[in-house]
Design a protein around this motif. Structure first.
Motif, mmCIF file in Angstrom:
data_model
loop_
_atom_site.group_PDB
_atom_site.id
_atom_site.type_symbol
_atom_site.label_atom_id
_atom_site.label_comp_id
_atom_site.label_asym_id
_atom_site.label_seq_id
_atom_site.Cartn_x
_atom_site.Cartn_y
_atom_site.Cartn_z
ATOM 1 N N ARG A 49 18.300 45.190 40.813
ATOM 2 C CA ARG A 49 18.914 46.013 39.763
ATOM 3 C C ARG A 49 19.968 45.207 39.012
ATOM 4 O O ARG A 49 20.046 45.251 37.786
ATOM 5 N N ALA A 50 20.784 44.445 39.759
ATOM 6 C CA ALA A 50 21.822 43.655 39.100
ATOM 7 C C ALA A 50 21.196 42.523 38.284
ATOM 8 O O ALA A 50 21.609 42.240 37.156
ATOM 9 N N GLU A 51 20.183 41.892 38.847
ATOM 10 C CA GLU A 51 19.598 40.720 38.199
ATOM 11 C C GLU A 51 18.800 41.073 36.944
ATOM 12 O O GLU A 51 18.886 40.381 35.933
ATOM 13 N N VAL A 52 18.016 42.154 36.985
ATOM 14 C CA VAL A 52 17.216 42.466 35.793
ATOM 15 C C VAL A 52 18.102 43.015 34.676
ATOM 16 O O VAL A 52 17.827 42.777 33.500
ATOM 17 N N LEU A 53 19.187 43.709 35.033
ATOM 18 C CA LEU A 53 20.105 44.165 33.983
ATOM 19 C C LEU A 53 20.776 42.967 33.316
ATOM 20 O O LEU A 53 20.956 42.934 32.100
ATOM 21 N N PHE A 54 21.126 41.967 34.116
ATOM 22 C CA PHE A 54 21.700 40.757 33.523
ATOM 23 C C PHE A 54 20.679 40.079 32.610
ATOM 24 O O PHE A 54 20.965 39.747 31.457
ATOM 25 N N ARG A 55 19.476 39.874 33.128
ATOM 26 C CA ARG A 55 18.459 39.159 32.346
ATOM 27 C C ARG A 55 18.134 39.894 31.052
ATOM 28 O O ARG A 55 17.833 39.277 30.037
ATOM 29 N N ALA A 56 18.181 41.230 31.103
ATOM 30 C CA ALA A 56 17.858 42.005 29.907
ATOM 31 C C ALA A 56 19.091 42.227 29.023
ATOM 32 O O ALA A 56 18.985 42.820 27.950
ATOM 33 N N GLY A 57 20.268 41.761 29.468
ATOM 34 C CA GLY A 57 21.484 41.873 28.661
ATOM 35 C C GLY A 57 21.954 43.302 28.462
ATOM 36 O O GLY A 57 22.420 43.673 27.382
ATOM 37 N N ILE A 58 21.841 44.122 29.513
ATOM 38 C CA ILE A 58 22.180 45.546 29.401
ATOM 39 C C ILE A 58 23.476 45.850 30.156
ATOM 40 O O ILE A 58 23.658 45.395 31.293
ATOM 41 N N ASP A 59 24.358 46.631 29.529
ATOM 42 C CA ASP A 59 25.578 47.108 30.186
ATOM 43 C C ASP A 59 25.178 48.060 31.317
ATOM 44 O O ASP A 59 24.581 49.103 31.051
ATOM 45 N N PRO A 60 25.506 47.727 32.578
ATOM 46 C CA PRO A 60 25.070 48.586 33.697
ATOM 47 C C PRO A 60 25.669 49.988 33.650
ATOM 48 O O PRO A 60 25.140 50.899 34.270
ATOM 49 N N ARG A 116 20.094 30.924 43.389
ATOM 50 C CA ARG A 116 18.855 31.605 43.012
ATOM 51 C C ARG A 116 19.046 32.812 42.109
ATOM 52 O O ARG A 116 18.079 33.346 41.596
ATOM 53 N N VAL A 117 20.297 33.282 41.991
ATOM 54 C CA VAL A 117 20.530 34.515 41.228
ATOM 55 C C VAL A 117 21.639 34.309 40.197
ATOM 56 O O VAL A 117 22.425 33.367 40.292
ATOM 57 N N TYR A 118 21.700 35.245 39.221
ATOM 58 C CA TYR A 118 22.716 35.156 38.174
ATOM 59 C C TYR A 118 24.030 35.829 38.568
ATOM 60 O O TYR A 118 25.099 35.276 38.340
ATOM 61 N N VAL A 119 23.943 37.042 39.122
ATOM 62 C CA VAL A 119 25.180 37.796 39.345
ATOM 63 C C VAL A 119 25.340 38.345 40.760
ATOM 64 O O VAL A 119 26.474 38.546 41.216
ATOM 65 N N TYR A 120 24.241 38.597 41.461
ATOM 66 C CA TYR A 120 24.298 39.255 42.772
ATOM 67 C C TYR A 120 25.229 38.502 43.729
ATOM 68 O O TYR A 120 25.055 37.308 43.961
ATOM 69 N N LYS A 121 26.237 39.201 44.233
ATOM 70 C CA LYS A 121 27.219 38.644 45.171
ATOM 71 C C LYS A 121 27.972 37.440 44.610
ATOM 72 O O LYS A 121 28.423 36.584 45.361
ATOM 73 N N ARG A 122 28.111 37.366 43.267
ATOM 74 C CA ARG A 122 28.815 36.219 42.675
ATOM 75 C C ARG A 122 30.155 36.639 42.070
ATOM 76 O O ARG A 122 30.656 36.001 41.152
ATOM 77 N N HIS A 123 30.769 37.684 42.601
ATOM 78 C CA HIS A 123 32.032 38.204 42.097
ATOM 79 C C HIS A 123 33.065 37.095 41.899
ATOM 80 O O HIS A 123 33.363 36.345 42.834
ATOM 81 N N GLY A 124 33.598 36.987 40.665
ATOM 82 C CA GLY A 124 34.660 36.023 40.382
ATOM 83 C C GLY A 124 34.151 34.630 40.046
ATOM 84 O O GLY A 124 34.902 33.801 39.534
ATOM 85 N N GLU A 125 32.883 34.371 40.323
ATOM 86 C CA GLU A 125 32.348 33.044 39.991
ATOM 87 C C GLU A 125 31.917 33.019 38.527
ATOM 88 O O GLU A 125 31.630 34.049 37.935
ATOM 89 N N PRO A 126 31.869 31.818 37.919
ATOM 90 C CA PRO A 126 31.549 31.759 36.485
ATOM 91 C C PRO A 126 30.095 32.129 36.196
ATOM 92 O O PRO A 126 29.194 31.704 36.912
ATOM 93 N N CYS A 127 29.904 32.917 35.144
ATOM 94 C CA CYS A 127 28.556 33.257 34.683
ATOM 95 C C CYS A 127 27.797 31.963 34.378
ATOM 96 O O CYS A 127 28.356 31.029 33.803
ATOM 97 N N ARG A 128 26.523 31.917 34.755
ATOM 98 C CA ARG A 128 25.739 30.699 34.552
ATOM 99 C C ARG A 128 25.443 30.442 33.077
ATOM 100 O O ARG A 128 25.008 29.364 32.705
ATOM 101 N N ARG A 129 25.650 31.480 32.240
ATOM 102 C CA ARG A 129 25.349 31.288 30.822
ATOM 103 C C ARG A 129 26.597 31.175 29.964
ATOM 104 O O ARG A 129 26.581 30.515 28.937
ATOM 105 N N CYS A 130 27.710 31.858 30.355
ATOM 106 C CA CYS A 130 28.870 31.872 29.460
ATOM 107 C C CYS A 130 30.182 31.568 30.182
ATOM 108 O O CYS A 130 31.232 31.547 29.553
ATOM 109 N N ALA A 131 30.144 31.366 31.493
ATOM 110 C CA ALA A 131 31.312 30.983 32.295
ATOM 111 C C ALA A 131 32.329 32.106 32.520
ATOM 112 O O ALA A 131 33.330 31.911 33.195
#
Ligand SMILES: [Zn+2]
Length: 273
Positions: A168-179, A232-247
């Motif tokens: 759920r977290a990953e596909v919302l990120f990939r689709a650029g949708i506000d959760p 392997r993932v964009y956001v799951y369990k990455r609290h506080g870490e820089p976004c892989r696309r925009c930091a």
């Protein structure tokens, strides 16, 4: 809890291992003894998955319904299986493969009417065959009836089958949708994009047997098999870490009683409406 890709993968592997032949069944733990006695020696004719549910079809019309829940586990042995543990709810032994099941939420014999009732409460499953247009339409009307955040709606198996907390977290990120966007405020174009994103990711996961949602270009890797767990993932369990696309540091909150992660820059308020 295993997500839909894992369940469909079990169905495919079990089909290849023991379907189309008589199967010896048992219940060392004892809680499925009566059912195992009924099935013992019958031909396993087929296996279907829908979302997180498995349906094993046996000669004589018996249907075995399994839901792994949080703790259920299958073990599949191609040859020389070790003796089953005393926790094994179900054992299924074919000519040259043996499967042990322990800890499921559900392991029961049902009739076709009960299967229909279970399935009628499940939303469309991206990994099931069938018309994509029809499934997107069903997904869209399930969302249109709900005002809960889309991040909560995706975990509801009546809305869409097979999505768990990682996807759920990953596909919302990939689709650029506000959760936080209410489910009924997604535009038709967003519904379409979200479905296709979910379907593509679940298919990749089913094939690989693990969840890898990043594009290789975003993690500077050449092969998916090179990726370490945290890559392997964009956001799951990455609290506080820089976004892989925009930091931007990844945000987190509770949504539908589970932790949820997103990037406030890539998924700004209202994105997807
Ligand atoms: Zn970002």
């Amino acid at each position: 809890m295993p997500e839909g890709h894992t369940i469909h993968r079990h169905a495919r592997r079990h089909r290849a291992a023991i379907a189309g032949q008589p199967v010896r069944t048992g219940s060392p733990q004892g809680r499925f003894s009566a059912g195992a006695k009924r099935l013992d020696g019958r031909v396993l004719e087929g296996i279907d998955a829908h979302g997180k549910h498995l349906f094993y079809r046996w000669e004589g019309g018996w249907i075995l319904h399994i839901h792994l829940g949080l703790f259920g586990k299958f073990r599949l042995y191609r040859s020389d299986p070790p003796p089953p543990s005393e926790n094994a709810r179900l054992t299924m032994a074919g000519d040259d493969a043996t499967i042990y099941l322990s800890g499921p939420t559900m392991c029961e014999l049902i009739d076709p009417g009960r299967e229909l009732a279970i399935r009628s409460r499940l939303g469309p499953d991206p990994l099931l065959n069938g018309s994509t247009a029809a499934k997107i339409k069903a997904f869209g009307s399930n969302l249109a009836r709900r005002r809960i955040p889309i991040g909560a709606a995706l975990l509801n198996q009546q809305v869409i089958s097979g999505i768990g907390n990682v996807y759920r977290a990953e596909v919302l990120f990939r689709a650029g949708i506000d959760p936080h966007l209410p489910a009924n405020r997604l535009s038709a174009e967003t519904v379409d994009r979200l479905w296709r994103e979910a379907a593509a990711q679940l298919r990749l996961g089913e094939k690989a047997g693990r969840i890898i949602t990043v594009d290789l270009s975003d993690v500077d890797a050449k092969r998916r098999s090179d990726l370490r767990r945290l890559e392997r993932v964009y956001v799951y369990k990455r609290h506080g870490e820089p976004c892989r696309r925009c930091a931007t540091p990844i945000s987190t909150t509770d949504m539908a009683n589970r932790r949820m992660w997103w990037c406030a820059t890539c998924q700004p308020p209202g994105a997807g409406s």
